[in-house]
Design a protein around this motif. Structure first.
Motif, PDB file in Angstrom:
ATOM      1  N   TYR A 498      94.352  27.657  30.061  1.00  0.00           N
ATOM      2  CA  TYR A 498      94.182  29.071  30.390  1.00  0.00           C
ATOM      3  C   TYR A 498      92.767  29.525  30.052  1.00  0.00           C
ATOM      4  O   TYR A 498      92.170  29.093  29.066  1.00  0.00           O
ATOM      5  CB  TYR A 498      95.226  29.919  29.657  1.00  0.00           C
ATOM      6  CG  TYR A 498      96.609  29.717  30.216  1.00  0.00           C
ATOM      7  CD1 TYR A 498      96.858  29.999  31.564  1.00  0.00           C
ATOM      8  CD2 TYR A 498      97.649  29.243  29.424  1.00  0.00           C
ATOM      9  CE1 TYR A 498      98.126  29.815  32.096  1.00  0.00           C
ATOM     10  CE2 TYR A 498      98.913  29.049  29.947  1.00  0.00           C
ATOM     11  CZ  TYR A 498      99.156  29.336  31.290  1.00  0.00           C
ATOM     12  OH  TYR A 498     100.389  29.146  31.823  1.00  0.00           O
ATOM     13  N   SER A 546      80.552  30.991  31.357  1.00  0.00           N
ATOM     14  CA  SER A 546      80.934  30.009  30.353  1.00  0.00           C
ATOM     15  C   SER A 546      81.405  28.758  31.054  1.00  0.00           C
ATOM     16  O   SER A 546      82.015  28.825  32.120  1.00  0.00           O
ATOM     17  CB  SER A 546      82.011  30.553  29.411  1.00  0.00           C
ATOM     18  OG  SER A 546      83.213  30.782  30.100  1.00  0.00           O
ATOM     19  N   GLY A 548      80.283  24.568  32.210  1.00  0.00           N
ATOM     20  CA  GLY A 548      79.401  24.014  33.232  1.00  0.00           C
ATOM     21  C   GLY A 548      77.915  24.217  32.970  1.00  0.00           C
ATOM     22  O   GLY A 548      77.110  24.255  33.891  1.00  0.00           O
ATOM     23  N   ASN A 596      83.561  25.736  25.653  1.00  0.00           N
ATOM     24  CA  ASN A 596      84.427  25.765  24.489  1.00  0.00           C
ATOM     25  C   ASN A 596      84.462  27.169  23.871  1.00  0.00           C
ATOM     26  O   ASN A 596      83.424  27.727  23.531  1.00  0.00           O
ATOM     27  CB  ASN A 596      83.803  24.765  23.510  1.00  0.00           C
ATOM     28  CG  ASN A 596      84.601  24.611  22.279  1.00  0.00           C
ATOM     29  OD1 ASN A 596      84.995  25.602  21.673  1.00  0.00           O
ATOM     30  ND2 ASN A 596      84.838  23.372  21.935  1.00  0.00           N
TER      31      ASN A 596
HETATM   32  P1  AMP Z   1      82.330  22.674  29.797  1.00  0.00           P
HETATM   33  O1  AMP Z   1      81.245  23.399  29.072  1.00  0.00           O
HETATM   34  O2  AMP Z   1      82.539  23.214  31.173  1.00  0.00           O
HETATM   35  O3  AMP Z   1      82.126  21.195  29.773  1.00  0.00           O
HETATM   36  O4  AMP Z   1      83.658  22.964  28.994  1.00  0.00           O
HETATM   37  C1  AMP Z   1      83.787  22.564  27.644  1.00  0.00           C
HETATM   38  C2  AMP Z   1      85.228  22.722  27.193  1.00  0.00           C
HETATM   39  O5  AMP Z   1      85.564  24.112  27.187  1.00  0.00           O
HETATM   40  C3  AMP Z   1      86.242  22.067  28.100  1.00  0.00           C
HETATM   41  O6  AMP Z   1      87.257  21.544  27.281  1.00  0.00           O
HETATM   42  C4  AMP Z   1      86.760  23.192  28.943  1.00  0.00           C
HETATM   43  O7  AMP Z   1      88.036  22.973  29.449  1.00  0.00           O
HETATM   44  C5  AMP Z   1      86.723  24.336  27.964  1.00  0.00           C
HETATM   45  N1  AMP Z   1      86.591  25.603  28.650  1.00  0.00           N
HETATM   46  C6  AMP Z   1      85.674  25.913  29.580  1.00  0.00           C
HETATM   47  N2  AMP Z   1      85.821  27.164  30.003  1.00  0.00           N
HETATM   48  C7  AMP Z   1      86.864  27.665  29.323  1.00  0.00           C
HETATM   49  C8  AMP Z   1      87.499  28.911  29.328  1.00  0.00           C
HETATM   50  N3  AMP Z   1      87.079  29.914  30.131  1.00  0.00           N
HETATM   51  N4  AMP Z   1      88.542  29.115  28.500  1.00  0.00           N
HETATM   52  C9  AMP Z   1      88.963  28.110  27.682  1.00  0.00           C
HETATM   53  N5  AMP Z   1      88.379  26.930  27.648  1.00  0.00           N
HETATM   54  C10 AMP Z   1      87.343  26.682  28.454  1.00  0.00           C
END
Ligand code: AMP
Ligand code: MG
Length: 698
Positions: A498, A546, A548, A596
């Motif tokens: 979520y 947030s 990517g 995160n």
């Molecule tokens: P990322 O920075 O896209 O590699 O994401 C890093 C971690 O944060 C991954 O485990 C994602 O699933 C988690 N994550 C990214 N966006 C969110 C969000 N909006 N809510 C909760 N967890 C997230």
């Protein structure tokens, strides 16, 4: 007529008819100011026209050589009312008139022949005029000193543009309040010589299409309401050049095209007349951020938190427009301009208590004072003078009456209908507030950048401020990215999570006093993300994403920002935190936070919070931190600053048992963060640590 509305450089020129003003910058000299991309440089002072002309030639030559299209906007009539040029030169062409003046005007630093020449011109016309006003001691044939008997010379007094521009004067008026006629006679020869010097590279708007390297245009430096306070220059002429250079330079091409699109006429036109609305909007909107505002020297080393923060503080600037609103609506808004007290507070000495006023001091011992008839109350001052040795009934807030300066508290007095009895000593001016003891008229009360508190509204009201100039509220978009994300409350498979960040960051933004804009979720798809960012940039002043934001295959925020030329991946020595992706998307700053949630929140609080404050026009926020004893033990390695979820129990900071940054619930458990220094640290219970309460960010 088709014009090219894209100008790389705008130079605004404030002219003058007077003689050399000497080396010290003064008004009534010539001022110029250069602006590019909506940013004005420091205005330049020229003590006389010859020096100003040499400077203009050099500057225009430099711009030409650099390939920058330049608009030179002069606060100078480029033409006279219809019929004048024809009568004088035999041609309707106003540019022929420029050459006519160039051949006849004599201009030395200490004297010039403008009045004599005006008299000679008048002699060619019937009646009295068209020029009037003689600023010299000796009479000049055919040049009337005043406007009496003026007329019958066969020319209109004003041009069409002068009548359309509020407050514009006739170019025939050579002196007196607001007159421009003298500087027109003295300025046209310079324009004539600029044309001669730059030949086919120069176009004179609106007589010629503005499609060459240099465009000369006439403007009027009183078109805009004088919101000059924002221009940091105490000489009005200088401030005006900066204001108009900046405003014209800030106009998008479509709006400049609208300014340039005027009816053809041998009287010319005043650039901006008819488009005051868009010019005023440009004046109030700060220039976009520079493309390199996030550029950070890229090296093998991680950037310390303080370096990253200093960079944000120094390179960002307000992006929101200025607006004037009633004081009662201004709570929580950010002042765009400093406020000075319009009057003193209190405006007059007044009583701090209910009691009796008399002339102090009183020595120790018992006293009986006769009561003077009447009384002084708040809003109903006593009209008269209290005789020496007498007392007058006075109520809190009443002006201290003439003949008195001291007030005794009514509880310290026995009174009958004719006398009061009291005990001294009483100091002179006891229980009386001095006029202006709180604020003096003209005092700086609150600075620009201040976010107005409830108390500030009282302070500003007390010194007479009814309206304040504030920044438009910053609109901050919040976007979550990731294929795995689902909206809470909807079904999700085990492979999905979520979206926790969006609700959190939207609430952060609102709590920081900005307007949150929910941009939803974006999948890990570059084209879709691009479309979302492009749409968001049109309705947001800043964007928080947030996820990517690293440098991996699915890090599409970084990948897209990298195509803009403004992208920087900040590797900050902070834990928790991944690289921050910074960049401008269509001029809108984007802060790419880690996905995160714990890292997203820490980076939002530490970096986005102060950065957004600056973009919103506020001061860099002061850190709210406390030193408290630790209730935990931890051995920390050097290199990265660490933020631990913490809360205060019995005066000491305990930290969340797990440092795992996926543990969102720890954010709820915490009431703030403990900040551990960049260096190594050995913390045992009792060691002083820095605690940052979450409430300190609101
Ligand atoms: P990322 O920075 O896209 O590699 O994401 C890093 C971690 O944060 C991954 O485990 C994602 O699933 C988690 N994550 C990214 N966006 C969110 C969000 N909006 N809510 C909760 N967890 C997230
Ligand atoms: Mg992701």
């Amino acid at each position: 007529m088709t014009h090219d509305p894209r100008f790389d450089t705008v130079i605004a020129v404030d002219c003058s008819s007077g003689n050399d003003r000497g080396p010290r910058p003064t008004a009534d000299a010539i001022w110029t100011c250069i602006a590019r991309a909506g940013q004005a440089q420091t205005p330049v002072y020229h003590r006389n026209r010859a020096l100003a002309e040499a400077y203009l030639i050099d500057t225009l030559a430099d711009e030409l050589a650099a390939g920058r299209r330049t608009l030179a906007a002069f606060d100078l009539c480029f033409a006279y009312p219809s019929g004048f040029a024809q009568a004088l030169t035999g041609h309707a062409d106003p540019l022929a008139l420029w050459d006519w003046f160039a051949a006849r005007v004599q201009d030395a630093p200490k004297s010039n022949n403008r009045f004599a020449l005006a008299g000679q011109i008048n002699a060619r016309f019937p009646g009295t005029g068209p020029f009037w006003f003689n600023g010299l001691k000796s009479d000049i044939p055919d040049l009337p000193r005043t406007k009496a008997d003026y007329g019958d010379h066969g020319l209109p007094e004003f041009r069409g543009a002068d009548m359309a521009a509020k407050g514009a004067q006739s170019p025939f008026k050579l002196g007196g309040v607001g007159a421009v006629g003298g500087q027109v006679i003295m300025g046209l020869p310079t324009l004539s010589r600029l044309r001669a010097r730059f030949g086919a590279d120069i176009a004179v708007w609106p007589f010629q299409p503005a499609d060459r390297a240099i465009t000369l245009a006439e403007t009027y430096f009183s078109l805009l309401p004088a919101a000059l306070a924002a221009e940091a220059h105490d000489i009005k002429d200088a401030a005006q050049t900066a204001l108009y250079a900046r405003s014209f330079s800030a106009l998008p091409p479509a709006q400049m095209a609208r300014c340039l699109d005027v009816p053809a006429s041998d009287e010319g036109w005043v650039l901006g007349v008819g488009s005051e609305d868009i010019l005023a909007a440009a004046q109030l909107t700060p220039p976009p951020l520079r493309n390199d505002c996030f550029a950070m020297p890229q090296g093998a080393h991680w950037t310390p938190v303080e370096t990253a923060l200093a960079h944000l503080r120094d390179r960002l600037s307000p992006v929101t427009a200025t607006q004037t609103i009633p004081l009662v609506k201004a709570a929580g808004r950010i002042l765009a301009a400093a406020v000075a007290a319009t009057r003193s507070h209190p405006p007059h000495a007044n009583a701090a208590v209910d009691g009796y006023a008399f002339a102090g001091p009183l020595p120790a011992g018992p006293h009986t004072l006769p009561l003077h008839p009447g009384r002084a109350a708040a809003g109903v001052p006593f009209d008269g003078t209290v005789p020496p040795g007498h007392a007058l009934r006075i109520l809190t807030g009443a002006n201290i009456p003439d003949g008195t300066d001291t007030v005794v508290l009514q509880e310290d007095v026995s009174a009958n209908a004719t006398h009061i009895a009291l005990h001294g000593p009483l100091k002179q001016r006891a229980n009386a507030r001095r006029a202006g003891e709180d604020m003096m008229a003209g005092d700086a009360v609150l600075p620009a950048g201040r976010r107005l508190t409830a108390a500030d509204l009282a302070t500003l009201a007390a010194c007479g401020t009814g309206q304040v100039s504030v920044r438009a509220t910053l609109r901050v978009g919040v976007l979550s990215t990731g294929d795995e994300l689902r909206d809470p409350g909807t079904p999700a498979t085990d492979g999905q999570i979520y979206d926790a960040n969006r609700a959190m960051l939207l609430a952060d933004v609102a709590g920081w006093g900005h307007t949150p804009v929910d941009l939803g979720r974006a999948p890990d798809d570059r084209d879709k993300l691009r479309t979302i960012l492009t749409g968001a940039a049109t309705r947001c002043d800043a964007i928080l994403t947030s996820g990517g934001a690293s440098a991996g295959d699915e890090d599409h925020v970084s990948a897209l920002l990298a195509t803009t030329g403004s992208f920087a991946l900040w590797r900050i020595a902070v834990k928790p935190g991944r690289p921050l992706a910074m960049g401008l998307w269509d001029d809108t700053p984007v802060f790419g936070l880690p996905g995160n949630p714990v890292a997203a929140q820490v980076c939002a609080l530490i970096f986005a919070h102060p950065a957004l404050a600056v973009l919103a026009g506020a001061d860099w926020p002061a850190r709210q931190s406390f030193t408290v004893p630790a209730a935990f033990a931890k051995s920390k390695k050097p290199g990265r600053r660490e933020y631990l979820r913490a809360r205060i129990t019995d005066g000491a900071a305990e930290v969340f048992p797990s440092e795992g940054s996926g543990r969102v619930s720890g954010l709820s458990w915490a009431t703030g963060l403990v900040e551990l220094p960049d260096d190594a640290a050995d913390i045992t219970p009792g060691t002083p640590v820095t605690y940052l309460p979450f409430t300190g960010f609101a």
